[in-house]
Design an enzyme around this catalytic site. Structure first.
Site, PDB file in Angstrom:
ATOM      1  N   ASP A   8       0.799  -1.229   0.000  1.00  0.00           N
ATOM      2  CA  ASP A   8       0.000   0.000   0.000  1.00  0.00           C
ATOM      3  C   ASP A   8       0.836   1.286   0.000  1.00  0.00           C
ATOM      4  OD1 ASP A   8      -1.198  -2.355   1.065  1.00  0.00           O
ATOM      5  OD2 ASP A   8      -2.883  -1.177   1.842  1.00  0.00           O
ATOM      6  N   GLU A  39      -4.037   1.792  -2.949  1.00  0.00           N
ATOM      7  CA  GLU A  39      -5.325   2.197  -2.356  1.00  0.00           C
ATOM      8  C   GLU A  39      -5.239   3.387  -1.404  1.00  0.00           C
ATOM      9  OE1 GLU A  39      -7.453  -0.038   0.462  1.00  0.00           O
ATOM     10  OE2 GLU A  39      -5.746  -0.302   1.778  1.00  0.00           O
ATOM     11  N   ASN A  40      -4.021   3.733  -0.940  1.00  0.00           N
ATOM     12  CA  ASN A  40      -3.883   4.858  -0.001  1.00  0.00           C
ATOM     13  C   ASN A  40      -2.985   5.966  -0.548  1.00  0.00           C
ATOM     14  OD1 ASN A  40      -3.578   2.092   1.924  1.00  0.00           O
ATOM     15  ND2 ASN A  40      -5.246   3.488   2.428  1.00  0.00           N
ATOM     16  N   HIS A  68     -10.359   0.784   0.089  1.00  0.00           N
ATOM     17  CA  HIS A  68     -10.407   2.230  -0.167  1.00  0.00           C
ATOM     18  C   HIS A  68     -10.480   2.550  -1.668  1.00  0.00           C
ATOM     19  CE1 HIS A  68      -9.775   3.427   3.978  1.00  0.00           C
ATOM     20  NE2 HIS A  68      -8.802   2.545   4.081  1.00  0.00           N
ATOM     21  N   HIS A 154      -6.310  -8.840  -0.003  1.00  0.00           N
ATOM     22  CA  HIS A 154      -6.369  -7.579   0.738  1.00  0.00           C
ATOM     23  C   HIS A 154      -7.278  -7.734   1.947  1.00  0.00           C
ATOM     24  CE1 HIS A 154      -5.670  -3.218   0.729  1.00  0.00           C
ATOM     25  NE2 HIS A 154      -6.866  -3.139   1.274  1.00  0.00           N
ATOM     26  N   HIS A 181      -0.494  -2.620   6.347  1.00  0.00           N
ATOM     27  CA  HIS A 181       0.561  -1.593   6.345  1.00  0.00           C
ATOM     28  C   HIS A 181       1.774  -1.962   7.192  1.00  0.00           C
ATOM     29  CE1 HIS A 181      -2.197   1.892   4.805  1.00  0.00           C
ATOM     30  NE2 HIS A 181      -2.479   0.729   4.236  1.00  0.00           N
TER      31      HIS A 181
HETATM   32 FE   LIG Z   1      -7.103  -1.629   2.740  1.00  0.00          FE
HETATM   33 FE   LIG Z   2      -4.069   0.168   2.856  1.00  0.00          FE
END
Ligand SMILES: [Fe+2]
Ligand SMILES: [Fe+2]
Length: 272
Positions: A8, A39-40, A68, A154, A181
């Protein structure tokens, strides 16, 4: 085939590290295919089309998303114009975009990439990820339609990730987790030949609470009260992920290695 998966990408720190370092990594490690979880990437929640394009231009062949996926609303449009961005396969049935795709790699080789969301401890549960993955792997056998395949699992729970690894063992080249993360230390080749890592970790500043500036998360943990919004930490990012070499004929993994580059986290590179 030499594959790299990066976890991520967290905010500007993560984007900057990818843009500055990925072109060199591609060249130095002679990577054939790079998958990046994005996604982040935009302020820690979702990814805009412009930021997705910057990550692709830096050398990602495919971007995966996650829970996300559509936090940045323009991704609802962008994903329909950019097939190199994948959202989870088992996202809402009405979601735009695709959850799996076969990509071309150098030398006429073909790589399947798919992403699924797990169900354990997730804020909202979507449909069964195991049947979704089973269907896509049956349709793309290794050594047949594709030379390699990568599943981005995920989710929160390492147990669910390990379950997915074993479920795909021998049928996918790589099963790698994302979302938490924080990288796990269990990179291995499963008995059937699938490279596996429970979580790749984030590409972000680890002087943080999972990528967010630590002040507000700490305040909330200690006092139980929110005072401000979360914002991504902006120190130098560690790029985190998994490096895998596969046999082009069988699609099985030959070598697997943790990858952590730069920033605060202890670094780890594949053996030359
Ligand atoms: Fe996520
Ligand atoms: Fe994430």
């Amino acid at each position: 085939m030499k594959l790299l998966f990066l976890g991520d990408v967290m905010g500007r720190a993560g984007r900057t590290a990818i843009i500055q370092r990925l072109p060199h990594l591609r060249k130095d490690w002679r990577l054939d295919f790079v998958v990046v979880n994005a996604e982040n990437a935009s302020n820690g929640t979702g990814v805009t089309g412009a930021h997705a394009k910057a990550l692709l231009d830096a050398g990602a062949d495919c971007l995966t998303l996650g829970d996300h996926a559509f936090d940045q609303k323009d991704m609802l449009q962008f994903i329909q114009t950019e097939p190199r961005v994948l959202r989870p396969l088992n996202y809402a049935t009405t979601a735009p975009g695709k959850g799996a795709r076969v990509f071309d790699a150098p030398g006429g080789r073909r790589v399947l990439v798919a992403q699924v969301l797990g169900q354990v401890f997730m804020r909202r549960t979507f449909s069964d990820p195991f049947s979704a993955v089973d269907k896509v792997l049956r349709a793309h056998p290794l050594g047949g339609l594709v030379n390699a395949s990568l599943i981005d699992m995920h989710c929160e729970a390492t147990s669910e990730k390990m379950g997915m690894g074993h479920y795909c063992d021998g049928r996918a080249s790589v099963v790698v987790g994302s979302h938490t993360h924080v990288p796990t230390a269990d990179a291995m080749i499963l008995p059937g030949g699938t490279a596996y890592l429970s979580d790749a970790g984030m590409c972000g500043d680890y002087d943080s609470v999972i990528g967010m500036d630590k002040a507000e998360p700490l305040r909330r943990f200690v006092t139980g009260m929110a005072k401000a919004r979360f914002s991504p930490a902006l120190g130098e990012a560690t790029l985190c992920g998994l490096y895998v070499e596969t046999d082009d004929r069988t699609g099985k993994a030959l070598h697997v290695s943790m990858f952590r580059d730069g920033g605060l986290l202890e670094n780890s590179w594949p053996a030359a």
